[in-house]
Design a protein around this motif. Structure first.
Motif, PDB file in Angstrom:
ATOM      1  N   GLY A  77       0.802  -1.214   0.000  1.00 13.41           N
ATOM      2  CA  GLY A  77       0.000   0.000   0.000  1.00 13.41           C
ATOM      3  C   GLY A  77       0.831   1.257   0.000  1.00 13.41           C
ATOM      4  O   GLY A  77       2.065   1.247   0.162  1.00 13.41           O
ATOM      5  N   LEU A  78       0.153   2.379  -0.168  1.00 17.54           N
ATOM      6  CA  LEU A  78       0.826   3.670  -0.255  1.00 17.54           C
ATOM      7  C   LEU A  78       1.517   4.078   1.041  1.00 17.54           C
ATOM      8  O   LEU A  78       2.627   4.625   0.980  1.00 17.54           O
ATOM      9  CB  LEU A  78      -0.215   4.728  -0.674  1.00 17.54           C
ATOM     10  N   PRO A  79       0.952   3.873   2.212  1.00 18.91           N
ATOM     11  CA  PRO A  79       1.670   4.286   3.433  1.00 18.91           C
ATOM     12  C   PRO A  79       3.034   3.614   3.573  1.00 18.91           C
ATOM     13  O   PRO A  79       4.005   4.259   3.995  1.00 18.91           O
ATOM     14  CB  PRO A  79       0.713   3.857   4.558  1.00 18.91           C
ATOM     15  N   LYS A  86      10.911   7.697   2.577  1.00 18.36           N
ATOM     16  CA  LYS A  86      11.458   8.606   3.583  1.00 18.36           C
ATOM     17  C   LYS A  86      12.823   8.145   4.054  1.00 18.36           C
ATOM     18  O   LYS A  86      13.683   8.971   4.386  1.00 18.36           O
ATOM     19  CB  LYS A  86      10.496   8.704   4.770  1.00 18.36           C
ATOM     20  N   ARG A  87      13.031   6.851   4.096  1.00 22.50           N
ATOM     21  CA  ARG A  87      14.336   6.328   4.519  1.00 22.50           C
ATOM     22  C   ARG A  87      15.373   6.455   3.405  1.00 22.50           C
ATOM     23  O   ARG A  87      16.564   6.352   3.657  1.00 22.50           O
ATOM     24  CB  ARG A  87      14.198   4.872   4.946  1.00 22.50           C
ATOM     25  N   ARG A  88      14.921   6.643   2.150  1.00 24.68           N
ATOM     26  CA  ARG A  88      15.835   6.802   1.006  1.00 24.68           C
ATOM     27  C   ARG A  88      15.639   8.200   0.408  1.00 24.68           C
ATOM     28  O   ARG A  88      15.107   8.368  -0.676  1.00 24.68           O
ATOM     29  CB  ARG A  88      15.564   5.735  -0.047  1.00 24.68           C
ATOM     30  N   PHE A  91      17.346   8.855  -3.041  1.00 23.51           N
ATOM     31  CA  PHE A  91      16.623   8.252  -4.164  1.00 23.51           C
ATOM     32  C   PHE A  91      15.360   9.044  -4.482  1.00 23.51           C
ATOM     33  O   PHE A  91      15.043   9.298  -5.644  1.00 23.51           O
ATOM     34  CB  PHE A  91      16.273   6.807  -3.820  1.00 23.51           C
ATOM     35  N   LEU A  92      14.645   9.450  -3.424  1.00 25.03           N
ATOM     36  CA  LEU A  92      13.436  10.225  -3.619  1.00 25.03           C
ATOM     37  C   LEU A  92      13.739  11.564  -4.275  1.00 25.03           C
ATOM     38  O   LEU A  92      13.037  12.000  -5.212  1.00 25.03           O
ATOM     39  CB  LEU A  92      12.731  10.441  -2.277  1.00 25.03           C
ATOM     40  N   GLY A  93      14.806  12.203  -3.826  1.00 29.26           N
ATOM     41  CA  GLY A  93      15.171  13.481  -4.434  1.00 29.26           C
ATOM     42  C   GLY A  93      15.561  13.325  -5.896  1.00 29.26           C
ATOM     43  O   GLY A  93      15.203  14.154  -6.736  1.00 29.26           O
TER      44      GLY A  93
END
Length: 454
Positions: A77-79, A86-88, A91-93
């Motif tokens: 799921g999305l959560p 948030k831990r990566r 990668f997210l940036g």
């Protein structure tokens, strides 16, 4: 589908339940209003089930009460996706930066192409379009299609129509060029393209050499490309050579022939087909699809072979062979004499229609049956058409060298243009072989032919 989407937004987990009191566990969960789905039994005292993430804490209390073991196998799921991102943060940036970069690049036009240009070079069109603001690297919202079309029409008078279409990062300039008439080369006569009886004569320029009711032969001068003028102050006229213009309509006769058999035998396709595909590597063959043998008793086969290669000079020992089997059937038809005559007339008329030039008008028709031996079982028909058409064509000449010159084929129109002509007239015309039943040449077919015989 909507339920699955909402479950994904809220998040759910895949649980593994082990113990002796699984039934009691499930009943207690239902009585407390906890819904679960996709229950799968793995064997004795083991079950997999899916449940929303918010109900896991309540299920742990039920697990302790029923002495069962509860294990989370997967979080979906999305959560959970947001938690992992948030831990990566790096990668997210990077992902966000990449999406922003793609979005920014999509706001620009990176490719401009020209379609429809034949005499004009695409580079010339692109140069004028760049002056109007359409070029690679420009923002899409800054492209004014109407303005680009206007500038192209003003600076390129050879264009009859211009259209600008922007899709994504590509812009397409569609153009249609004007068809300008070719300039007249020199003096010319209008001569007869075929034999006929003159019915209408309209002279726009030149001197007429025939009148209505005359019979003309191919090559005869109809309108001469010279005019006699009297200079001022002189009594003797002198010739002035011009390019003859006018319309000469005449009655022309065409004759067509058609035949049909009372009893016809042959082969025809049924529309069914089958195919097989084989892979050949180093001399060994593997059938990938279909059968090597045809499933039909009467058929045509079309073979296609694709050899793999690296570049132009290095061939690999790998090939793909494709066979397509087309089913044909034997047929036998019997016609009455009336049906055979109608079919023969249709074939003769089809041939005559193919012979008529554009703009010709049918005036009269004569149908005659050609007699032959009755034992042939063949009905022959001859049709004679009387047609009114323009028989004039341009023939250039050199005044010093007499009236010899090359022929610019075509019928004259009032503006001096010309259109092409068709064939000779007056002689017996036989139907092409494709119109003659039993004697026609069939369309060439690639591949082998295997069929039954009568």
């Amino acid at each position: 589908m909507a339920l699955r989407f909402f479950r994904y937004l809220r998040g759910y987990v895949l649980l593994k339940l082990e113990g002796k009191k699984i039934e009691r566990f499930l009943n207690m969960a239902l009585t407390r209003g906890i819904k679960f789905w996709d229950v799968r039994y793995l064997g004795k005292d083991r079950v997999l089930l899916r449940v929303r993430w918010g109900a896991v804490r309540a299920l742990r209390h039920i697990s302790r009460a029923t002495s069962t073991r509860l294990t989370v196998q997967e979080k979906i799921g999305l959560p959970f996706l947001v938690s992992r991102l948030k831990r990566r943060r790096a990668f997210l940036g990077g992902a966000l930066f990449f999406l922003a970069l793609v979005y920014c690049l999509s706001l620009f036009v990176w490719r401009v192409e020209v379609t429809g240009a034949q005499k004009l070079s695409p580079g010339e069109v692109l140069k004028v379009a760049a002056q109007a603001g359409l070029k690679p690297g420009v923002l899409r919202r800054q492209v004014n299609g109407k303005e680009v079309e206007r500038v192209l029409k003003e600076q390129l008078p050879q264009l009859a129509w211009v259209g600008v279409e922007v899709r994504g990062t590509q812009a397409t300039i569609k153009v249609v060029e004007k068809k300008l008439p070719e300039p007249a080369a020199g003096p010319a006569h209008i001569v007869a393209r075929k034999a006929g009886l003159i019915k209408e004569l309209l002279v726009l320029e030149g001197t007429p050499k025939v009148k209505e009711g005359d019979t003309v032969l191919p090559g005869q001068v109809l309108i001469a490309g010279e005019e006699m003028t009297v200079p001022q102050g002189e009594g003797e006229p002198s010739p002035v050579y011009v390019r003859a213009k006018g319309i000469v309509k005449a009655r022309v006769w065409y004759q067509g022939y058609g035949e049909a058999r009372l009893e016809e035998k042959g082969e025809r396709p049924t529309g069914r087909k089958a195919q097989s595909i084989c892979l050949e590597v180093g001399g060994r063959r593997w059938r990938l699809y279909g059968s090597d043998a045809s499933p039909f008793s009467c058929y045509r086969v079309e073979e296609t072979r694709y050899n793999l290669s690296l570049g132009r000079n290095f061939s690999l020992p790998v090939a793909v062979e494709k066979k397509v089997y087309y089913e044909w059937e034997l047929y036998k038809l019997r016609r009455t004499p009336q049906e055979a005559r109608r079919l023969a007339e249709e074939r003769a008329r089809a041939y005559l229609r193919a012979c008529l030039p554009e703009g010709a008008r049918l005036v009269g028709e004569q149908v005659e049956e050609v007699k032959g031996p009755k034992e042939e079982g063949l009905v022959r028909v001859s049709i004679r058409w009387e047609v009114e058409e323009d028989i004039g064509q341009i023939k250039e000449f050199t005044p010093e060298g007499g009236q010899e010159g090359r022929i610019n084929g075509g019928n004259q129109d009032p503006r001096g243009g010309s259109t092409g002509g068709h064939g000779n007239s007056g002689s017996l015309r036989r139907t092409p072989e494709s119109y003659r039943e039993g004697h026609g040449s069939a369309t060439a077919f690639a591949g082998r032919r295997v069929c039954l015989t009568w």
